[in-house]
Write a protein that holds these residues in place. Sequence first.
Motif, PDB file in Angstrom:
ATOM      1  N   THR A  31     -33.094 -91.158  66.221  1.00 21.42           N
ATOM      2  CA  THR A  31     -32.235 -92.332  66.165  1.00 21.42           C
ATOM      3  C   THR A  31     -32.052 -92.957  67.545  1.00 21.42           C
ATOM      4  OG1 THR A  31     -30.243 -90.992  66.422  1.00 21.42           O
ATOM      5  CG2 THR A  31     -30.954 -91.498  64.180  1.00 21.42           C
ATOM      6  N   THR A  32     -31.863 -94.253  67.524  1.00 23.81           N
ATOM      7  CA  THR A  32     -31.497 -95.017  68.711  1.00 23.81           C
ATOM      8  C   THR A  32     -30.474 -96.051  68.263  1.00 23.81           C
ATOM      9  OG1 THR A  32     -33.778 -94.807  69.488  1.00 23.81           O
ATOM     10  CG2 THR A  32     -32.361 -96.327  70.685  1.00 23.81           C
ATOM     11  N   TYR A  33     -29.413 -96.198  69.024  1.00 20.24           N
ATOM     12  CA  TYR A  33     -28.454 -97.237  68.661  1.00 20.24           C
ATOM     13  C   TYR A  33     -27.975 -97.945  69.914  1.00 20.24           C
ATOM     14  CZ  TYR A  33     -24.153 -94.923  70.196  1.00 20.24           C
ATOM     15  OH  TYR A  33     -23.158 -94.379  70.958  1.00 20.24           O
ATOM     16  N   TYR A  34     -27.442 -99.135  69.694  1.00 12.55           N
ATOM     17  CA  TYR A  34     -26.976 -99.994  70.787  1.00 12.55           C
ATOM     18  C   TYR A  34     -25.642-100.616  70.409  1.00 12.55           C
ATOM     19  CZ  TYR A  34     -31.932 -99.687  71.907  1.00 12.55           C
ATOM     20  OH  TYR A  34     -33.185 -99.213  72.180  1.00 12.55           O
ATOM     21  N   THR A  35     -24.817-100.813  71.409  1.00 13.37           N
ATOM     22  CA  THR A  35     -23.612-101.575  71.163  1.00 13.37           C
ATOM     23  C   THR A  35     -23.985-103.036  70.938  1.00 13.37           C
ATOM     24  OG1 THR A  35     -21.340-101.880  71.957  1.00 13.37           O
ATOM     25  CG2 THR A  35     -23.098-102.187  73.564  1.00 13.37           C
ATOM     26  N   GLU A  36     -23.156-103.744  70.197  1.00 13.92           N
ATOM     27  CA  GLU A  36     -23.510-105.093  69.745  1.00 13.92           C
ATOM     28  C   GLU A  36     -23.850-106.040  70.891  1.00 13.92           C
ATOM     29  OE1 GLU A  36     -23.755-105.461  66.463  1.00 13.92           O
ATOM     30  OE2 GLU A  36     -24.586-107.460  66.782  1.00 13.92           O
ATOM     31  N   SER A  37     -23.142-105.921  71.992  1.00 10.46           N
ATOM     32  CA  SER A  37     -23.307-106.887  73.083  1.00 10.46           C
ATOM     33  C   SER A  37     -24.652-106.780  73.804  1.00 10.46           C
ATOM     34  CB  SER A  37     -22.175-106.726  74.105  1.00 10.46           C
ATOM     35  OG  SER A  37     -22.208-105.434  74.677  1.00 10.46           O
ATOM     36  N   VAL A  38     -25.399-105.688  73.580  1.00  9.43           N
ATOM     37  CA  VAL A  38     -26.681-105.533  74.272  1.00  9.43           C
ATOM     38  C   VAL A  38     -27.868-105.520  73.314  1.00  9.43           C
ATOM     39  CG1 VAL A  38     -25.513-104.222  76.084  1.00  9.43           C
ATOM     40  CG2 VAL A  38     -26.807-103.001  74.315  1.00  9.43           C
TER      41      VAL A  38
END
Length: 122
Positions: free
Chosen positions: A56-63
Amino acid sequence: VQLVESGGGLVQPGGSLRLSCAASGITLDHSAIGWFRQAPGKEREGVGCISRSDGTTYYTESVKGRFTISSDNAKNTAYLQMDSLKPEDTAVYYCAAAPYYCSSFRNHYGHWGQGTQVTVSS
């Protein structure tokens, strides 16, 4: 366990930087690497995370769409590729390690790097 960040610096808006997080004492195959940042006067916030354990990889919305997290298990190093940088991305960036799985919670991570400064300014 030691995490060493590098690659920070001064960049103009719209520019790119790639941060590295070299790990020793752990193997990325069995770890999650989170990226966090802390701007002056603000709390440390999660940027994203990568886990080889569950893919898995996730990002915060702003990036999302601008930042990419990857890892090279042969080098035991994780990366944060930052494109289309904005002044609001200015912060000290930290990598952190936890066993196996990602989390957005800082307390999930038991090992932290020393941080690297990223300044986005014209």
